[in-house]
Write a protein that holds these residues in place. Structure first.
Motif, mmCIF file in Angstrom:
data_model
loop_
_atom_site.group_PDB
_atom_site.id
_atom_site.type_symbol
_atom_site.label_atom_id
_atom_site.label_comp_id
_atom_site.label_asym_id
_atom_site.label_seq_id
_atom_site.Cartn_x
_atom_site.Cartn_y
_atom_site.Cartn_z
ATOM 1 N N ILE A 1 0.806 -1.144 -0.006
ATOM 2 C CA ILE A 1 0.061 -0.096 -0.154
ATOM 3 C C ILE A 1 0.881 1.262 0.186
ATOM 4 C CG2 ILE A 1 -1.667 1.013 1.189
ATOM 5 C CD1 ILE A 1 -2.449 -1.582 2.694
ATOM 6 N N LEU A 2 0.616 1.956 -0.997
ATOM 7 C CA LEU A 2 1.424 3.253 -1.238
ATOM 8 C C LEU A 2 0.616 4.503 -1.094
ATOM 9 C CD1 LEU A 2 3.498 2.099 -4.150
ATOM 10 C CD2 LEU A 2 4.135 1.855 -1.879
ATOM 11 N N SER A 3 1.176 5.617 -0.904
ATOM 12 C CA SER A 3 0.509 6.782 -1.090
ATOM 13 C C SER A 3 1.497 7.956 -1.463
ATOM 14 C CB SER A 3 0.224 7.211 0.572
ATOM 15 O OG SER A 3 1.017 7.620 1.133
ATOM 16 N N VAL A 4 0.922 8.930 -1.961
ATOM 17 C CA VAL A 4 1.375 10.113 -2.655
ATOM 18 C C VAL A 4 0.555 11.414 -2.280
ATOM 19 C CG1 VAL A 4 2.486 9.322 -4.532
ATOM 20 C CG2 VAL A 4 0.520 10.172 -4.969
ATOM 21 N N THR A 5 1.260 12.769 -2.180
ATOM 22 C CA THR A 5 0.509 14.005 -2.133
ATOM 23 C C THR A 5 -0.357 14.115 -3.214
ATOM 24 O OG1 THR A 5 2.244 14.597 -0.723
ATOM 25 C CG2 THR A 5 0.675 16.495 -1.490
ATOM 26 N N ALA A 6 -1.589 14.407 -2.944
ATOM 27 C CA ALA A 6 -2.518 14.860 -4.038
ATOM 28 C C ALA A 6 -2.240 15.878 -4.883
ATOM 29 C CB ALA A 6 -3.939 14.705 -3.634
ATOM 30 N N ALA A 7 -1.853 16.902 -4.351
ATOM 31 C CA ALA A 7 -1.326 18.194 -4.894
ATOM 32 C C ALA A 7 0.024 18.311 -5.571
ATOM 33 C CB ALA A 7 -1.295 19.368 -3.840
ATOM 34 N N ASP A 8 0.564 17.169 -5.518
ATOM 35 C CA ASP A 8 1.877 17.006 -6.297
ATOM 36 C C ASP A 8 2.408 15.524 -6.299
ATOM 37 O OD1 ASP A 8 4.293 17.346 -7.430
ATOM 38 O OD2 ASP A 8 5.167 18.466 -5.782
ATOM 39 N N PRO A 9 1.547 14.709 -7.046
ATOM 40 C CA PRO A 9 1.991 13.257 -7.087
ATOM 41 C C PRO A 9 3.479 12.833 -7.233
ATOM 42 C CG PRO A 9 -0.150 13.895 -8.281
ATOM 43 C CD PRO A 9 0.458 15.138 -7.747
ATOM 44 N N SER A 10 4.046 13.538 -8.120
ATOM 45 C CA SER A 10 5.283 13.347 -8.660
ATOM 46 C C SER A 10 6.377 14.393 -7.773
ATOM 47 C CB SER A 10 5.348 13.568 -10.095
ATOM 48 O OG SER A 10 5.311 14.875 -10.341
ATOM 49 N N GLY A 11 6.050 14.764 -6.888
ATOM 50 C CA GLY A 11 7.142 15.432 -6.156
ATOM 51 C C GLY A 11 7.944 14.731 -5.197
ATOM 52 N N ALA A 12 7.606 13.557 -4.897
ATOM 53 C CA ALA A 12 8.434 12.605 -4.117
ATOM 54 C C ALA A 12 8.038 11.371 -4.302
ATOM 55 C CB ALA A 12 8.272 12.977 -2.709
ATOM 56 N N PRO A 13 8.889 10.194 -4.444
ATOM 57 C CA PRO A 13 8.673 8.857 -4.697
ATOM 58 C C PRO A 13 7.538 8.264 -3.672
ATOM 59 C CG PRO A 13 10.970 9.200 -4.217
ATOM 60 C CD PRO A 13 10.238 10.160 -3.747
ATOM 61 N N PRO A 14 6.503 7.446 -4.018
ATOM 62 C CA PRO A 14 5.508 7.000 -3.560
ATOM 63 C C PRO A 14 5.819 6.386 -1.855
ATOM 64 C CG PRO A 14 5.305 6.200 -5.652
ATOM 65 C CD PRO A 14 6.625 6.783 -5.595
ATOM 66 N N GLN A 15 5.366 6.726 -1.060
ATOM 67 C CA GLN A 15 5.541 6.385 0.172
ATOM 68 C C GLN A 15 5.084 4.897 0.645
ATOM 69 O OE1 GLN A 15 4.376 9.092 3.435
ATOM 70 N NE2 GLN A 15 5.227 7.755 5.077
ATOM 71 N N LEU A 16 5.682 4.032 1.219
ATOM 72 C CA LEU A 16 5.257 2.742 1.802
ATOM 73 C C LEU A 16 4.618 2.939 2.761
ATOM 74 C CD1 LEU A 16 4.917 -0.257 1.084
ATOM 75 C CD2 LEU A 16 7.074 -0.494 2.231
ATOM 76 N N ARG A 17 3.163 2.635 2.972
ATOM 77 C CA ARG A 17 2.317 2.855 4.077
ATOM 78 C C ARG A 17 2.018 1.269 4.872
ATOM 79 N NH1 ARG A 17 0.815 8.307 3.819
ATOM 80 N NH2 ARG A 17 0.468 7.726 6.102
ATOM 81 N N GLY A 18 2.369 0.220 4.305
ATOM 82 C CA GLY A 18 2.096 -1.008 4.712
ATOM 83 C C GLY A 18 1.808 -2.070 3.704
ATOM 84 N N GLU A 19 1.265 -3.107 4.225
ATOM 85 C CA GLU A 19 0.813 -4.396 3.136
ATOM 86 C C GLU A 19 -0.605 -4.981 3.693
ATOM 87 O OE1 GLU A 19 3.488 -8.020 4.395
ATOM 88 O OE2 GLU A 19 4.066 -6.800 2.691
ATOM 89 N N VAL A 20 -1.093 -5.572 2.550
ATOM 90 C CA VAL A 20 -2.396 -6.258 3.104
ATOM 91 C C VAL A 20 -2.566 -7.545 2.490
ATOM 92 C CG1 VAL A 20 -3.354 -5.052 1.070
ATOM 93 C CG2 VAL A 20 -5.067 -5.892 2.858
#
Length: 380
Positions: free
Chosen positions: A186-205
């Motif tokens: 499960i990954l996340s990015v900032t909605a206002a700037d999706p490409s501003g930083a690599p996706p952040q790993l939030r966990g797994e399911v």
């Protein structure tokens, strides 16, 4: 005739005689009106959309045939009292050659409908925002598709405050999803700037899983599917991850399908009302959740314990197919062979509202429509 020509002609008119001053006032007012129209067009097209504008019955309209030529995909918002379309938002930006028709599962919307996220034809995550002037979503950023082997991005959802886009990274080998040890990241990015930083790993399911925020709950609230799902991915109000396990007792005649972690319960084929009170539709007084002439009210603890079951309505003259909680107006809306307003007082018959959701804008000839739900689902 262009705005410039109109203004020059207005300026060129010189009032004469005793009415000169009066006509000058009229001329000035007319010139201001033309300038206003030239500057921004009609007021309706430039005013900022309000929360009221982005509420009501929301319907996704997508083309049902490529053969019909280019057609828009769009959202329509309908008044909950008469079903009439009062706003349309263009989703054409999300249409790409996927070699299939877009479906409800291809889209994720923020709770206020100001943002949309989708998986592009290239496999990347794309994010768009609505332009209040054009009434259309425009792409504002994206996340490049994964580069590792047969991995893919899927199932985007927004955080409750709309500031983040969460999505899953998984193998595209569908046969492996049902393996006992199958896991999705499960990954996340900032909605206002999706490409501003690599996706952040939030966990797994554990796979297969389903995103379940407030909007997603309404998408499937009357459609059972949990026997195929192991887990639910929930983004909490503080933008943290929660994993809820599916719960389905095949021996329970109620047929209730839901996710729970023991402290929170999310229904799949029944509807939350308030507190621990829920409603389900059924063909009989003690039947399973689905559709039917009965509206059954019951209390349900987060661990799944059911109590205080009672018949709220029994409409022998019609089948109820959907039930919506209109929290802002403290009522229920039932749909089947029309739309009806109801209270939680079973002695009061539902009141007819309208026959069907209707359109004031152009209706495409080849279009499939899905009702997302009635928004907002919670007061305020």
């Amino acid at each position: 005739m262009s705005c410039g020509v109109v203004i020059e002609r207005l300026k060129g008119k010189r009032p004469m005689g005793t009415l000169r001053s009066h006509l000058a006032v009229v001329l000035a007012a007319a010139t201001v009106g033309v300038l206003s129209a030239c500057d921004g067009g009609q007021a309706e097209s430039t005013s900022r959309l309000s929360a009221t504008d982005l509420s009501g019955f929301v319907r996704l309209n997508v083309p049902s045939s490529w053969a019909a030529g280019p057609m828009n995909a769009y959202l329509t918002f309908h008044d909950p009292d008469d079903g009439v379309e009062r706003l349309r938002l263009d989703l054409t930006v999300t249409r790409e050659d996927r070699r299939r028709m877009p479906t409800l599962g291809d889209y994720a919307f923020s709770r206020d409908f100001r943002r949309v996220a989708w998986i592009g034809a290239d496999g990347g995550v794309r994010v768009g925002e609505v332009d209040d002037g054009t009434r259309a979503y425009a792409e504002t950023g994206s996340v490049a598709a994964p580069r590792e082997g047969r991995m893919e991005y899927a199932l985007p959802q927004f955080s409750p405050d709309g500031s983040q886009v969460w999505f899953m990274s998984r193998t595209d080998d569908k046969k492996s999803w049902d393996k006992e040890d199958a896991r999705w990241e499960i990954l996340s990015v900032t909605a206002a700037d999706p490409s501003g930083a690599p996706p952040q790993l939030r966990g797994e399911v554990a796979a297969p899983a389903e995103p379940r925020n407030d909007l997603r709950r309404t998408f499937v609230q009357m459609r059972g599917f949990l026997p195929d799902m192991k887990s639910a991915v929930v983004v909490s109000a503080d933008n943290t991850l929660r994993i809820l396990d599916s719960a389905f007792d095949g021996d329970d005649p109620r047929g209730l399908e839901y996710f729970t972690d023991g402290s929170e319960l999310i229904p799949a084929n029944f509807v939350h009302y308030t507190g621990e009170t829920y409603f389900r539709l059924s063909w009989s007084e003690n039947g399973s959740a689905g559709i039917g002439p009965y509206v059954i009210a019951f209390d349900m603890a987060p661990d799944g314990t059911v109590s205080n079951e009672r018949v709220l309505f029994h409409r022998s003259d019609r089948t109820i197919r959907r039930l919506f909680v209109d929290a802002d107006n403290d009522r229920l809306i039932l749909s089947g062979d029309g739309y009806y307003a109801a209270t939680t007082n079973s002695e009061v018959d539902p009141r007819p509202l309208f026959d069907k959701l209707t359109y004031t804008g152009r209706e495409e000839k080849y279009t499939e429509r899905s009702t997302l739900g009635l928004y907002p689902p919670e007061p305020g």
